[in-house]
Design an enzyme around this catalytic site. Structure first.
Site, PDB file in Angstrom:
ATOM      1  N   HIS A  56      57.254 -12.627  24.712  1.00  0.00           N
ATOM      2  CA  HIS A  56      56.146 -13.139  23.941  1.00  0.00           C
ATOM      3  C   HIS A  56      56.705 -13.541  22.451  1.00  0.00           C
ATOM      4  O   HIS A  56      57.733 -12.901  22.002  1.00  0.00           O
ATOM      5  CB  HIS A  56      54.864 -12.573  24.050  1.00  0.00           C
ATOM      6  CG  HIS A  56      54.619 -11.155  23.575  1.00  0.00           C
ATOM      7  ND1 HIS A  56      55.329 -10.124  24.086  1.00  0.00           N
ATOM      8  CD2 HIS A  56      53.733 -10.855  22.506  1.00  0.00           C
ATOM      9  CE1 HIS A  56      55.212  -9.262  23.309  1.00  0.00           C
ATOM     10  NE2 HIS A  56      54.115  -9.420  22.316  1.00  0.00           N
ATOM     11  N   HIS A  61      59.064  -8.635  18.661  1.00  0.00           N
ATOM     12  CA  HIS A  61      59.662  -8.888  20.029  1.00  0.00           C
ATOM     13  C   HIS A  61      60.696  -9.788  19.924  1.00  0.00           C
ATOM     14  O   HIS A  61      61.552 -10.033  20.803  1.00  0.00           O
ATOM     15  CB  HIS A  61      58.673  -9.446  21.146  1.00  0.00           C
ATOM     16  CG  HIS A  61      57.595  -8.234  21.163  1.00  0.00           C
ATOM     17  ND1 HIS A  61      58.060  -7.451  22.360  1.00  0.00           N
ATOM     18  CD2 HIS A  61      56.804  -7.596  20.740  1.00  0.00           C
ATOM     19  CE1 HIS A  61      56.786  -6.537  22.423  1.00  0.00           C
ATOM     20  NE2 HIS A  61      55.928  -6.519  21.192  1.00  0.00           N
ATOM     21  N   ASP A 133      53.969  -6.547  26.232  1.00  0.00           N
ATOM     22  CA  ASP A 133      53.128  -5.857  25.406  1.00  0.00           C
ATOM     23  C   ASP A 133      51.807  -6.099  26.672  1.00  0.00           C
ATOM     24  O   ASP A 133      50.523  -6.166  25.930  1.00  0.00           O
ATOM     25  CB  ASP A 133      52.746  -6.365  24.272  1.00  0.00           C
ATOM     26  CG  ASP A 133      53.780  -5.925  23.106  1.00  0.00           C
ATOM     27  OD1 ASP A 133      54.481  -4.985  23.304  1.00  0.00           O
ATOM     28  OD2 ASP A 133      53.646  -6.281  22.053  1.00  0.00           O
ATOM     29  N   HIS A 171      56.349  -0.597  23.840  1.00  0.00           N
ATOM     30  CA  HIS A 171      55.974   0.073  22.840  1.00  0.00           C
ATOM     31  C   HIS A 171      55.808   1.452  23.227  1.00  0.00           C
ATOM     32  O   HIS A 171      55.350   1.905  24.540  1.00  0.00           O
ATOM     33  CB  HIS A 171      54.621  -0.138  22.144  1.00  0.00           C
ATOM     34  CG  HIS A 171      54.686  -1.491  21.442  1.00  0.00           C
ATOM     35  ND1 HIS A 171      54.933  -1.684  19.925  1.00  0.00           N
ATOM     36  CD2 HIS A 171      54.677  -2.877  21.568  1.00  0.00           C
ATOM     37  CE1 HIS A 171      55.216  -2.537  19.550  1.00  0.00           C
ATOM     38  NE2 HIS A 171      54.644  -3.636  20.568  1.00  0.00           N
TER      39      HIS A 171
HETATM   40 FE    FE Z   1      54.559  -5.691  20.328  1.00  0.00          FE
HETATM   41 ZN    ZN Z   2      52.869  -8.372  21.108  1.00  0.00          ZN
END
Ligand code: FE
Ligand code: ZN
Length: 241
Positions: A56, A61, A133, A171
């Site tokens: 994304h 990222h 994410d 993450h």
């Molecule tokens: Fe992120």
């Molecule tokens: Zn994100």
């Protein structure tokens, strides 16, 4: 022969991933938040980068892409629908597409919720899921653009994947996610065991990722939510937790 995924810690709590196709030696980087740690990983693995896979458009990222692209000229893969807000794509993909990576293939899974253009990649040869994410250990991404319905439908798309699938997410949020998960599902023995293991890993300065999909199915309240409304209530509660 199979594909392996190696964690590359970046920024404060980001994980980028180095993929290696063992059959051909081809390398890929997933979601480079920063160039330097990605370059160090690529150099240590042989110094050639074939692909960059993007999940994304958020800066944490993609910010490493320009320097990696200039240095290695990899094929940059991302969602066609988000091409206006991603770095320049060489391979613009959509739901269900198969992207060749060495002798293996990455399947594109559209997973709107965290952002509307968010995609995940699943590499069957190696059992690697790259959910960005969307799915975290014991949690899921914030709903910046999509709805709880979107996120529920997106997480359901992971339901068909095998138990041993390795969740290689974006993450290290597991320890704080565990506190919330325990608050809503305190009697879940599998969750209690996972939370204790996570506390031990973090106290020793170690990562809690990757984790198997089987573990997440047993422990993650967002994956276990029976419907979109329940997921929405959980997400709203977590945002004020
Ligand atoms: Fe992120
Ligand atoms: Zn994100």
């Amino acid at each position: 022969m199979t594909v392996t995924a190696t964690r590359i810690p970046m920024l404060v709590d980001n994980y980028s991933w180095l993929l290696r196709d063992q059959a051909t030696g081809k390398l890929a980087i997933v979601d480079p938040a920063a160039a330097e740690p990605a370059i160090a990983a690529v150099e240590a693995a042989g110094g050639k980068l074939d692909h960059i896979f993007l999940t994304h458009h958020h800066p944490d990222h993609i910010d490493g892409v320009p320097a990696l692209a200039a240095r290695y000229h990899p094929l940059v893969v991302g969602h066609a629908a988000d091409s206006h807000r991603l770095p320049k794509l060489d391979i613009a993909v959509r739901e269900g597409d198969l992207v060749d990576f060495g002798a293996a293939q990455a399947r594109v899974i559209a997973v709107p919720g965290h952002t509307l253009g968010h995609i995940a990649y699943y590499i069957a040869d190696g059992g690697i899921l790259l959910p960005g994410d969307t799915l975290f250990s014991l949690g899921c991404g914030r709903l910046f653009e999509g709805t709880a319905e979107d996120m529920f439908t997106s997480l359901q798309k992971f339901a068909a994947l095998p138990d041993e699938t390795l969740v290689c997410c974006g993450h290290e949020y597991t320890q704080s996610n565990a506190r919330f998960a325990l608050s809503v599902d305190p009697q879940n023995e599998a969750l209690r065991a996972r939370a204790a293991a996570v506390d031990g890993l973090r106290a020793a300065g170690q990562a809690t990722i990757p984790v198997t999909l089987a573990s997440e199915r047993a422990c993650n309240p967002f994956l276990r939510a029976p419907d979109a409304a329940s997921l929405g209530r959980l997400r709203a509660a977590k945002d004020v937790f």
